[in-house]
Scaffold this motif. Structure first.
Motif, mmCIF file in Angstrom:
data_model
loop_
_atom_site.group_PDB
_atom_site.id
_atom_site.type_symbol
_atom_site.label_atom_id
_atom_site.label_comp_id
_atom_site.label_asym_id
_atom_site.label_seq_id
_atom_site.Cartn_x
_atom_site.Cartn_y
_atom_site.Cartn_z
ATOM 1 N N ARG A 39 0.888 -1.180 0.000
ATOM 2 C CA ARG A 39 0.000 0.000 0.000
ATOM 3 C C ARG A 39 0.920 1.223 0.000
ATOM 4 O O ARG A 39 1.798 1.331 0.836
ATOM 5 C CB ARG A 39 -0.892 0.002 1.250
ATOM 6 N N HIS A 40 0.689 2.123 -0.936
ATOM 7 C CA HIS A 40 1.654 3.206 -1.113
ATOM 8 C C HIS A 40 1.092 4.536 -0.606
ATOM 9 O O HIS A 40 1.065 5.519 -1.316
ATOM 10 C CB HIS A 40 2.041 3.298 -2.585
ATOM 11 N N TYR A 41 0.580 4.511 0.616
ATOM 12 C CA TYR A 41 -0.059 5.723 1.120
ATOM 13 C C TYR A 41 0.566 6.132 2.452
ATOM 14 O O TYR A 41 0.535 5.370 3.410
ATOM 15 C CB TYR A 41 -1.563 5.493 1.326
ATOM 16 N N ASN A 42 1.115 7.343 2.486
ATOM 17 C CA ASN A 42 1.756 7.840 3.701
ATOM 18 C C ASN A 42 0.838 7.822 4.908
ATOM 19 O O ASN A 42 1.282 7.666 6.036
ATOM 20 C CB ASN A 42 2.218 9.289 3.490
ATOM 21 N N ARG A 130 -11.693 -1.283 0.772
ATOM 22 C CA ARG A 130 -12.349 -1.606 -0.504
ATOM 23 C C ARG A 130 -12.223 -0.449 -1.497
ATOM 24 O O ARG A 130 -12.169 0.714 -1.097
ATOM 25 C CB ARG A 130 -13.832 -1.885 -0.273
ATOM 26 N N ARG A 131 -12.197 -0.790 -2.780
ATOM 27 C CA ARG A 131 -12.181 0.216 -3.839
ATOM 28 C C ARG A 131 -13.092 -0.213 -4.970
ATOM 29 O O ARG A 131 -13.200 -1.403 -5.260
ATOM 30 C CB ARG A 131 -10.765 0.474 -4.336
ATOM 31 N N VAL A 132 -13.734 0.764 -5.588
ATOM 32 C CA VAL A 132 -14.714 0.473 -6.635
ATOM 33 C C VAL A 132 -14.120 0.859 -7.991
ATOM 34 O O VAL A 132 -13.537 1.936 -8.135
ATOM 35 C CB VAL A 132 -16.013 1.281 -6.394
ATOM 36 N N PRO A 170 -3.088 -5.002 -12.349
ATOM 37 C CA PRO A 170 -3.934 -6.023 -11.711
ATOM 38 C C PRO A 170 -5.376 -5.544 -11.550
ATOM 39 O O PRO A 170 -6.295 -6.354 -11.498
ATOM 40 C CB PRO A 170 -3.269 -6.238 -10.350
ATOM 41 N N TYR A 171 -5.568 -4.203 -11.488
ATOM 42 C CA TYR A 171 -6.933 -3.691 -11.323
ATOM 43 C C TYR A 171 -7.837 -4.109 -12.488
ATOM 44 O O TYR A 171 -8.981 -4.497 -12.290
ATOM 45 C CB TYR A 171 -6.924 -2.157 -11.223
ATOM 46 N N ASN A 172 -7.288 -4.001 -13.714
ATOM 47 C CA ASN A 172 -8.102 -4.405 -14.869
ATOM 48 C C ASN A 172 -8.194 -5.917 -14.990
ATOM 49 O O ASN A 172 -9.203 -6.449 -15.428
ATOM 50 C CB ASN A 172 -7.547 -3.791 -16.153
ATOM 51 N N HIS A 226 -12.063 4.416 -7.994
ATOM 52 C CA HIS A 226 -12.760 5.655 -7.609
ATOM 53 C C HIS A 226 -11.867 6.632 -6.839
ATOM 54 O O HIS A 226 -11.971 7.837 -6.980
ATOM 55 C CB HIS A 226 -14.006 5.322 -6.784
ATOM 56 N N TYR A 227 -10.941 6.082 -6.010
ATOM 57 C CA TYR A 227 -10.219 6.981 -5.097
ATOM 58 C C TYR A 227 -9.238 7.890 -5.818
ATOM 59 O O TYR A 227 -8.888 8.941 -5.297
ATOM 60 C CB TYR A 227 -9.516 6.190 -3.979
ATOM 61 N N TYR A 228 -8.800 7.491 -7.026
ATOM 62 C CA TYR A 228 -7.888 8.379 -7.767
ATOM 63 C C TYR A 228 -8.593 9.687 -8.112
ATOM 64 O O TYR A 228 -8.014 10.770 -7.988
ATOM 65 C CB TYR A 228 -7.379 7.703 -9.043
ATOM 66 N N VAL A 229 -9.843 9.575 -8.544
ATOM 67 C CA VAL A 229 -10.611 10.782 -8.903
ATOM 68 C C VAL A 229 -10.892 11.603 -7.646
ATOM 69 O O VAL A 229 -10.780 12.832 -7.653
ATOM 70 C CB VAL A 229 -11.931 10.412 -9.613
HETATM 71 FE FE LIG Z 1 -4.067 2.196 -6.506
#
Ligand SMILES: [Fe+2]
Length: 342
Positions: A39-42, A130-132, A170-172, A226-229
């Motif tokens: 996970r690449h989130y500070n 979770r991510r959509v 991997p998302y796609n 969704h979270y990128y947007v």
């Molecule tokens: Fe991501």
């Protein structure tokens, strides 16, 4: 990345491992747990800090991309110092389990906190956030009302207007696996053929670049997490991206393909009791919300309440389990390659 570069970067990452809770006296941290995280989130650091404060267990964090983490764990074998492995995407975590990098563990707590569809039937991993996978649409380029489902992206009216991320994402792969489970191979093959025929741009290396392209009218519609947007809308990536994100509309298919980030206990964990405590903490409502809140992901239960995310509307997950996404991963990759997904 070639293998030499990769090993250099993992050595660097090991030395860059971060210990938390340095403000407390050192004897408070006789116990520690080592987390290898893809996970690449500070913002995850805050959650680990809170855990350290509450339990007296120091968290040592080693971050790397998913693939290099897995390769590193394989290389280290029984010498590995990893206690917990965190990865994003269903296929990545289930491949780690299949490669024997995780050990099964079950507890009443984990069974209660993590819904069945979000955990390994054998107890080797548990989803934590979770991510959509949603559609981003440029209303100036395409008729927004004509896009409701992933299948709609194959419509001939979108010829030359579809942008896609590269096949190696991997998302796609998980999205295609999802459609294979729900719609079967014949319908999925037909969908891929139509959608890929609509692509005229080079395939994108990431979801952010793709969202920018849709916003700029390079294409009319694409598929992203969704979270990128949401992050762009919140200004996390700067003013320019914030303005761009305002130009796109997010369509959440109903039901939607939901992916996860997940964690499990490393096969050779030397701090298993501490690892169990951390895993249970991350899967708890507080832990899951702590991870998912600042990244604009969704927690395991309920949804992210940030206004940028609420804007996308509610989501209803489809019936595909994370385990199924992992099982169909290699079929999905083969079908994508055969269909010409670059
Ligand atoms: Fe991501």
């Amino acid at each position: 990345m070639n293998s030499i570069l990769r090993s250099i970067s993992s050595v660097f990452l090991l030395t860059a491992g971060i210990g938390f809770g340095a403000s407390l006296p050192s004897e408070a941290f006789e116990k520690e747990v080592r987390v290898y995280s893809g996970r690449h989130y500070n913002t995850d650091r805050k959650v680990f800090k809170k855990f350290a404060k509450e339990t007296g267990i120091r968290v040592r964090l080693i971050e790397a991309t998913g693939i290099s983490l897995i390769e590193r764990l394989k290389r280290e074998g029984s010498n590995s110092k990893a206690d917990i492995i965190l990865l994003v995407d269903a296929a990545r975590i289930s491949n780690a389990a299949k490669a024997g990098l995780l050990q099964p563990y079950r507890s009443a707590k984990l069974d209660k906190e993590v819904p069945k569809e979000y955990r390994d039937p054998l107890g080797r991993w548990y989803a934590l956030t979770r991510r959509v996978r949603v559609m981003v649409v440029n209303p100036a380029k395409v008729e927004v009302d004509n896009i409701r489902s992933y299948a709609d992206m194959a419509k001939p009216e979108f010829k030359g207007k579809v942008c896609l991320r590269k096949r190696n994402s991997p998302y796609n792969q998980s999205l295609v696996a999802d459609q294979l489970v729900i719609r079967g191979e014949v319908a999925t093959r037909k969908w891929l053929k139509g959608m890929i025929a609509n692509v005229s741009q080079p395939y994108f290396p990431g979801d952010i670049g793709l969202t920018r392209a849709v916003a700029n009218g390079v294409c009319g519609v694409g598929i992203v997490n969704h979270y990128y947007v949401a992050r762009m809308l919140a200004g996390v990536n700067g003013k320019k991206d914030k303005e761009l994100a305002k130009k796109v509309e997010v369509i959440t298919p109903n039901p939607a393909h939901v992916n996860v980030s997940a964690g499990g206990i490393a096969k050779y964990s030397q701090n298993k009791n501490e690892a169990i405590k951390l895993l249970e903490y991350l899967a708890s409502p507080n832990g899951s919300r702590g991870l998912a809140g600042p990244t604009f992901e969704h927690p395991l239960v309920g949804s992210n309440q940030a206004k940028e995310v609420r804007k996308f509307g509610p989501f209803k997950p489809d019936a595909v389990t994370i385990d199924q996404l992992g099982s169909f991963n290699s079929n999905a990759i083969k079908l994508m390659a055969k269909s010409g997904w670059q």
